[in-house]
Write an enzyme that holds these catalytic residues in place. Structure first.
Site, short mmCIF file in Angstrom:
data_model
loop_
_atom_site.label_atom_id
_atom_site.label_comp_id
_atom_site.label_asym_id
_atom_site.label_seq_id
_atom_site.Cartn_x
_atom_site.Cartn_y
_atom_site.Cartn_z
N ALA A 1 0.84 -1.21 0.00
CA ALA A 1 0.00 0.00 0.00
C ALA A 1 0.87 1.25 0.00
CB ALA A 1 -0.93 0.00 1.20
N GLU A 2 1.92 1.27 0.83
CA GLU A 2 2.86 2.39 0.85
C GLU A 2 4.28 1.92 1.13
OE1 GLU A 2 -1.00 4.49 1.55
OE2 GLU A 2 -0.02 3.07 2.90
N THR A 3 5.22 2.68 0.60
CA THR A 3 6.65 2.52 0.87
C THR A 3 7.18 3.90 1.24
OG1 THR A 3 6.86 0.70 -0.71
CG2 THR A 3 8.88 1.88 -0.12
N HIS B 1 -0.56 5.08 8.47
CA HIS B 1 0.27 3.95 8.89
C HIS B 1 1.72 4.12 8.46
CE1 HIS B 1 0.39 1.51 5.11
NE2 HIS B 1 1.21 0.71 5.76
N PHE C 1 5.19 6.90 -0.75
CA PHE C 1 4.73 6.52 -2.09
C PHE C 1 3.79 5.34 -2.02
CE2 PHE C 1 8.55 8.86 -2.89
CZ PHE C 1 8.43 9.42 -4.15
#
Length: 276
Positions: free
Chosen positions: A44-46, A75, A64
């Site tokens: 979902a995100e990095t 989160h 991102f």
């Protein structure tokens, strides 16, 4: 090679929250390199940890998704702060960590093992009048909707209040009818006696990518900014999320001196080196 961590946020049990990839010491990476790696992780995100540009901040983070950069997300904020602290860094103030991101400075406080961030101001708020469009997107009727608010603090959320947690869990969205909505969050009250007061789900429309997010800090932040002042939720409550996906996310919301705080546990899952 750069140090890399993958953590699970909003849970105290590995693989039951929302995964986050974190690249330490990301200075020197281009935006294109960051975006490519975030796309490759397929999470979902990095996030990428960088030296702050604001002297009031302890670190800077870029966030991102697989397809775009976000000014803020929940989160990734808690997960990045956890990784930064466990890597041995020391904040300027021992009681809190100050994160710099696209949305500005975000304060993260330490409460034992749990971290909590101060909810940023909304970029867009207020009621959503077109309940029919939301009902179409969620494959429900307008009568099923108890209320709807714009809840955009970066990702573009609109929040929809249903009459019960059971209605939230039964929702099967029609992503092809999302139209202008890039993210719809649904929330409904649980019966008294459980460990969570509300059930939350987050449905995301990113072009050709449609998915449900396991546990979502930004959405829960903006929902609390609506429900608590409106008297729909108490000044301190726990939201459950990820149930339909087999997760056990728990988000701790509270209002202190008029400010909304969003907290949760983070579990370290993977550490190593990444070829960036």
């Amino acid at each position: 090679m750069r140090t890399f961590s993958q953590v699970d946020v909003f849970t105290d049990e590995f693989m039951k929250g929302n995964a986050l990839a974190v690249v330490h010491d990301a200075e020197g990476l281009t935006t294109e390199q960051m975006a490519a790696f975030a796309n490759w992780t397929n999470l979902a995100e990095t996030t990428f940890l960088l030296p702050p540009t604001n002297p009031a901040a302890d670190y800077r983070v870029r966030i991102f998704t697989v397809s775009r950069e976000l000014p803020f997300a929940g989160h990734p904020t808690l997960g990045s702060a956890h990784v930064w602290l466990t890597a041995g860094h020391t904040p300027q103030d021992q009681g809190k960590v100050v994160q710099e991101c696209g949305a500005g400075l975000v304060e993260v406080r330490r409460d034992g093992e749990r971290l909590a961030f101060a909810a940023p101001p909304l970029l867009r708020g207020g009621p959503v009048e077109d309940h029919q469009a939301l009902a179409d997107a969620l494959a429900i009727t307008p009568e099923d909707i108890a209320g709807a608010q714009w809840a955009d603090n970066g990702p573009g959320w609109v929040a929809v209040l249903l009459h019960s947690a059971e209605a939230v869990l039964a929702t099967r969205p029609d992503y092809q009818r999302f139209g202008e909505f890039t993210g719809i969050g649904v929330v409904g009250p649980h019966r008294e006696g459980g460990d969570a007061a509300f059930e939350v789900r987050a449905f995301i429309n990113e072009g050709s990518r449609f998915e449900e997010d396991p546990v979502t800090g930004s959405l829960n932040a903006s929902i609390a900014q609506w429900l608590i002042p409106a008297g729909i939720a108490q000044e301190e409550y726990v939201a459950a999320q990820g149930t339909v996906l087999g997760r056990r996310g728990r988000v701790h919301l509270s209002q202190v001196d008029g400010e909304i705080w969003v907290g949760g546990n983070t579990v370290l899952g993977i550490t190593g080196q990444v070829a960036l």
